[in-house]
Design an enzyme around this catalytic site. Structure first.
Site, PDB file in Angstrom:
ATOM      1  N   GLY A   1     -68.970  90.011  -2.264  1.00  0.00           N
ATOM      2  CA  GLY A   1     -67.886  89.536  -1.425  1.00  0.00           C
ATOM      3  C   GLY A   1     -66.623  89.356  -2.236  1.00  0.00           C
TER       4      GLY A   1
ATOM      5  CB  CYS B   1     -71.335  93.555  -4.958  1.00  0.00           C
ATOM      6  SG  CYS B   1     -69.793  93.503  -5.871  1.00  0.00           S
TER       7      CYS B   1
ATOM      8  N   GLY C   1     -72.605  99.819  -4.232  1.00  0.00           N
ATOM      9  CA  GLY C   1     -71.814  99.774  -5.443  1.00  0.00           C
ATOM     10  C   GLY C   1     -72.324 100.773  -6.459  1.00  0.00           C
TER      11      GLY C   1
ATOM     12  CE1 TYR D   1     -69.530 105.616   4.759  1.00  0.00           C
ATOM     13  CE2 TYR D   1     -68.640 103.731   3.564  1.00  0.00           C
ATOM     14  CZ  TYR D   1     -69.054 105.058   3.586  1.00  0.00           C
ATOM     15  OH  TYR D   1     -68.995 105.803   2.446  1.00  0.00           O
TER      16      TYR D   1
END
Length: 479
Positions: free
Chosen positions: A115, A13, A39, A254
């Protein structure tokens, strides 16, 4: 419905918050747009206009939700928080879209978090037994229920009380009628930054979200720190015992946008350094260095710089293919990678090629890309990966396949090479990755980052790990 080229780890997120700006909802929508890479399933904003809270939460991309559908115009106020979601705990249905809001004793509380709570299932069971009625299957709602049941009077105290009961990795933003609050977990696994726009304060997952609205970066919110922003300024609280930092190293590989500065380091430069380390550790006799776009580009540039082999775009990416395109028949499944990547035959034909990518997850996409490059006329294909082998699942807010589905968990290096049908395969070493990020080797027994997806060394014991197959999902209720 996911097509076969969608073989990446997905970040959980992104969060954003504005305090004290007349265009807070619009700025929040822009900030979320910059965080869209974190997200792509849903987006939401809660704003406060001085009298009441306004909420718009919808499934879809930020541009669709707050652009052409005009939901931003319905939001009023000088203060707002927002969230973009890729579902980890809970599904992508609308009831799980954040920020979540509740009316507590002492006033309203809107909350968005990035998280995963590793004891979410246990907390949920306890709360339901005590009479809590959950409206979603997101672990974020557990925090709100805990705050609602706290015996403290002030909302900040209630939130601290709630967070002392949760375990896991999180960065969160919260909004009350008078305060914007930002918190990072004690290990600092997930990022959160503080910015300023004239007289307004900003909280965001990454600095790229500050850039899009012209805000200046002030500093990182520290691990275990709570910042409370009011009209009087910023108050810093340290409600948790200090712990060693364990920031997620995969943010550099990434997750984070390459133009962000994360924990004081430019992500693009770090990725180039990973490529340099990779070239030193795993050289290849080749004619051309080709990135797997887009995430492999910086590491491929570093590899080319160190090796002296020319860099070129031997694969072109189609940026207009989403995660869900059309019903994937057997024919479409076979062509799936070509929907997103197409070989630049002029650059590849008759060449010995080094392909550089950020990671290998299931290996299905890597296999098809190697095949595609060979079909374009490459005489040799050498695959180089800018991270160590991904052998373990993540429990801290990353959508990871089941451990048994990870290629590096099932096969050794030779087996992986044979599976993707490359002439050679090499990953950057753990120490090489650490040198690129931190300029020093990994310290055994006390690693400077969270690298559990590579090492299996989990800094936070996943209390719900007995159901690890579902990545701690609450989609199927367990009472």
């Amino acid at each position: 419905m996911t097509l076969p080229f969608d073989d990446k780890l997905h970040e959980e997120c992104g969060v954003f918050g504005v305090f004290g700006h007349p265009e807070a909802p619009a700025l929040t929508a822009l900030g979320l747009h910059a965080l869209q890479h974190r997200g792509q399933e849903a987006a939401g904003i809660v704003a406060f206009d001085g009298i009441q809270f306004h909420s718009e939460r919808h499934v879809g991309l930020v541009g669709d939700v707050f652009g052409k559908h005009g939901h931003t115009e319905k939001l009023k106020g000088h203060n707002a928080i927002g969230h973009v979601r890729y579902s980890t705990t809970g599904g992508s249905v609308s009831r799980n879209v954040q920020p979540m809001f509740a009316d507590l004793t002492g006033g309203g509380l809107a909350l968005a978090h990035n998280g995963n709570l590793t004891n979410a299932r246990a907390l949920r069971r306890d709360l339901v037994r005590e009479g809590a009625i959950f409206q979603s299957t997101s672990d974020t709602e557990a925090i709100i229920h805990l705050a609602a049941r706290s015996h403290y009077e002030l909302i900040v105290e209630r939130l601290i009380d709630a967070l002392k009961r949760v375990e896991g990795a999180y960065s969160l933003v919260a909004l009350t009628s008078k305060k914007l609050i930002g918190v990072r977990d004690p290990l600092g696994v997930r990022p959160l930054v503080l910015g300023r726009l004239e007289d307004s304060f900003i909280l965001a997952s990454e600095t790229c979200a500050l850039d899009i609205i012209g805000a200046e970066f002030v500093r990182d919110v520290e691990p275990g720190e709570m910042v409370v922003i009011t009209k009087e300024g910023i108050e810093t609280l340290r409600p948790f015992p200090p712990k060693p930092r364990r920031f997620c190293i995969f943010e550099y590989v990434y997750f984070a946008r390459p133009d962000s500065v994360v924990e004081g380091k430019n992500v693009y430069e770090v990725r180039k350094r990973i490529g340099i380390e990779l070239a030193r550790e795993a050289p290849a006799a080749a004619d051309i260095i080709v990135p797997v776009p887009d995430s492999g580009v910086p590491a491929a540039l570093g590899y080319a710089q160190e090796s002296g082999i020319p860099f070129d775009l031997g694969i072109i990416r189609n940026h207009y293919v989403g995660r869900t395109f059309i019903e994937p028949s057997d024919r479409i499944r076979h062509l799936g990678v070509k929907l997103k990547h197409n070989p630049n035959r002029e650059m590849l034909e008759g060449k010995r090629v080094v392909l550089v990518d950020d990671s290998i997850v299931r290996g299905t996409t890597s296999k098809k890309i190697v095949e595609m490059v060979r079909d374009a006329g490459a005489t040799e294909v050498h695959f180089r990966i800018a991270s160590p082998p991904t052998t373990n699942s993540c429990f801290y807010g990353v959508d990871t396949p089941n451990k048994e589905d990870l290629l590096a968990h099932k096969l050794d290096l030779a087996g992986m090479r044979d599976f993707i049908r490359a002439d050679s395969l090499a990953f950057v070493s753990m120490n090489g990755l650490y040198r690129a990020v931190n300029r020093v080797n990994r310290i055994p027994g006390a690693p400077q980052f969270c690298d559990a997806c590579f090492s299996g060394d989990y800094p936070i014991e996943p209390a719900d790990a007995s159901d690890a197959r579902r990545q701690l999902s609450l989609l199927v209720e367990v009472m």
